[in-house]
Design a protein around this motif. Sequence first.
Motif, PDB file in Angstrom:
ATOM      1  N   MET A   1       0.844  -1.184   0.000  1.00 14.30           N
ATOM      2  CA  MET A   1       0.000   0.000   0.000  1.00 14.30           C
ATOM      3  C   MET A   1       0.884   1.240   0.000  1.00 14.30           C
ATOM      4  O   MET A   1       2.015   1.215   0.436  1.00 14.30           O
ATOM      5  CB  MET A   1      -0.910   0.007   1.221  1.00 14.30           C
ATOM      6  N   THR A   2       0.334   2.341  -0.481  1.00 21.22           N
ATOM      7  CA  THR A   2       1.045   3.605  -0.545  1.00 21.22           C
ATOM      8  C   THR A   2       0.112   4.740  -0.152  1.00 21.22           C
ATOM      9  O   THR A   2      -1.090   4.556  -0.045  1.00 21.22           O
ATOM     10  CB  THR A   2       1.594   3.845  -1.970  1.00 21.22           C
ATOM     11  N   TYR A   3       0.694   5.878   0.020  1.00 21.54           N
ATOM     12  CA  TYR A   3      -0.084   7.098   0.197  1.00 21.54           C
ATOM     13  C   TYR A   3      -0.094   7.827  -1.134  1.00 21.54           C
ATOM     14  O   TYR A   3       0.802   7.653  -1.966  1.00 21.54           O
ATOM     15  CB  TYR A   3       0.474   7.955   1.334  1.00 21.54           C
ATOM     16  N   VAL A   4      -1.134   8.620  -1.357  1.00 25.05           N
ATOM     17  CA  VAL A   4      -1.360   9.255  -2.654  1.00 25.05           C
ATOM     18  C   VAL A   4      -1.687  10.729  -2.439  1.00 25.05           C
ATOM     19  O   VAL A   4      -2.491  11.066  -1.575  1.00 25.05           O
ATOM     20  CB  VAL A   4      -2.550   8.567  -3.383  1.00 25.05           C
ATOM     21  N   VAL A   5      -1.071  11.578  -3.248  1.00 26.05           N
ATOM     22  CA  VAL A   5      -1.420  13.001  -3.243  1.00 26.05           C
ATOM     23  C   VAL A   5      -2.557  13.177  -4.233  1.00 26.05           C
ATOM     24  O   VAL A   5      -2.461  12.780  -5.394  1.00 26.05           O
ATOM     25  CB  VAL A   5      -0.223  13.893  -3.625  1.00 26.05           C
ATOM     26  N   VAL A   6      -3.655  13.765  -3.756  1.00 23.62           N
ATOM     27  CA  VAL A   6      -4.848  13.901  -4.586  1.00 23.62           C
ATOM     28  C   VAL A   6      -5.033  15.354  -5.055  1.00 23.62           C
ATOM     29  O   VAL A   6      -4.187  16.215  -4.826  1.00 23.62           O
ATOM     30  CB  VAL A   6      -6.106  13.373  -3.852  1.00 23.62           C
ATOM     31  N   GLU A   7      -6.143  15.579  -5.678  1.00 21.54           N
ATOM     32  CA  GLU A   7      -6.436  16.820  -6.396  1.00 21.54           C
ATOM     33  C   GLU A   7      -6.303  18.099  -5.575  1.00 21.54           C
ATOM     34  O   GLU A   7      -5.903  19.139  -6.099  1.00 21.54           O
ATOM     35  CB  GLU A   7      -7.848  16.729  -6.967  1.00 21.54           C
ATOM     36  N   LEU A  71      -1.504   8.600 -11.529  1.00 21.34           N
ATOM     37  CA  LEU A  71      -0.867   9.880 -11.825  1.00 21.34           C
ATOM     38  C   LEU A  71       0.357  10.101 -10.941  1.00 21.34           C
ATOM     39  O   LEU A  71       1.402  10.555 -11.418  1.00 21.34           O
ATOM     40  CB  LEU A  71      -1.869  11.021 -11.656  1.00 21.34           C
ATOM     41  N   ASN A  72       0.267   9.756  -9.657  1.00 18.20           N
ATOM     42  CA  ASN A  72       1.419   9.871  -8.759  1.00 18.20           C
ATOM     43  C   ASN A  72       2.567   8.992  -9.248  1.00 18.20           C
ATOM     44  O   ASN A  72       3.714   9.424  -9.292  1.00 18.20           O
ATOM     45  CB  ASN A  72       1.038   9.476  -7.325  1.00 18.20           C
ATOM     46  N   ALA A  73       2.262   7.761  -9.633  1.00 26.45           N
ATOM     47  CA  ALA A  73       3.285   6.838 -10.121  1.00 26.45           C
ATOM     48  C   ALA A  73       3.941   7.380 -11.389  1.00 26.45           C
ATOM     49  O   ALA A  73       5.171   7.384 -11.522  1.00 26.45           O
ATOM     50  CB  ALA A  73       2.685   5.459 -10.372  1.00 26.45           C
ATOM     51  N   GLU A  74       3.137   7.858 -12.311  1.00 30.45           N
ATOM     52  CA  GLU A  74       3.643   8.384 -13.584  1.00 30.45           C
ATOM     53  C   GLU A  74       4.552   9.593 -13.372  1.00 30.45           C
ATOM     54  O   GLU A  74       5.676   9.643 -13.880  1.00 30.45           O
ATOM     55  CB  GLU A  74       2.469   8.773 -14.474  1.00 30.45           C
ATOM     56  N   LEU A  75       4.079  10.575 -12.622  1.00 30.34           N
ATOM     57  CA  LEU A  75       4.834  11.815 -12.477  1.00 30.34           C
ATOM     58  C   LEU A  75       6.050  11.665 -11.569  1.00 30.34           C
ATOM     59  O   LEU A  75       7.037  12.376 -11.741  1.00 30.34           O
ATOM     60  CB  LEU A  75       3.914  12.932 -11.984  1.00 30.34           C
TER      61      LEU A  75
END
Length: 107
Positions: A1-7, A71-75
Amino acid sequence: MTYVVVESCIRCKYTDCVEVCPVDCFHEGPNYLVIDPEECIDCSLCEPECPVDAILSEDDLPEEQRHFLELNAELSRVWPVIAEMKPAPEDADDWVETKDKLQYLER
């Protein structure tokens, strides 16, 4: 699992979160931060530091925000690591309440 930065980070880009990260998994773009899911150790230290609640556990992502995981993974593969807090953009506070900010993301 990971943490994600959202909109909600878009155009706010507060960097309070990066200083507490023990593995430097944050990456910085022009007006947004992302978390590298390969580097994130799921420590949860960053989540309470975000003043706009823009960091969520992957397990807690609402369906309408799930695309931010990819999107987090890509950028994170192309943006540089950020490990120290920087001043927020001058107009960051003006964007805190704005919804549907994906259109303002600068790559």
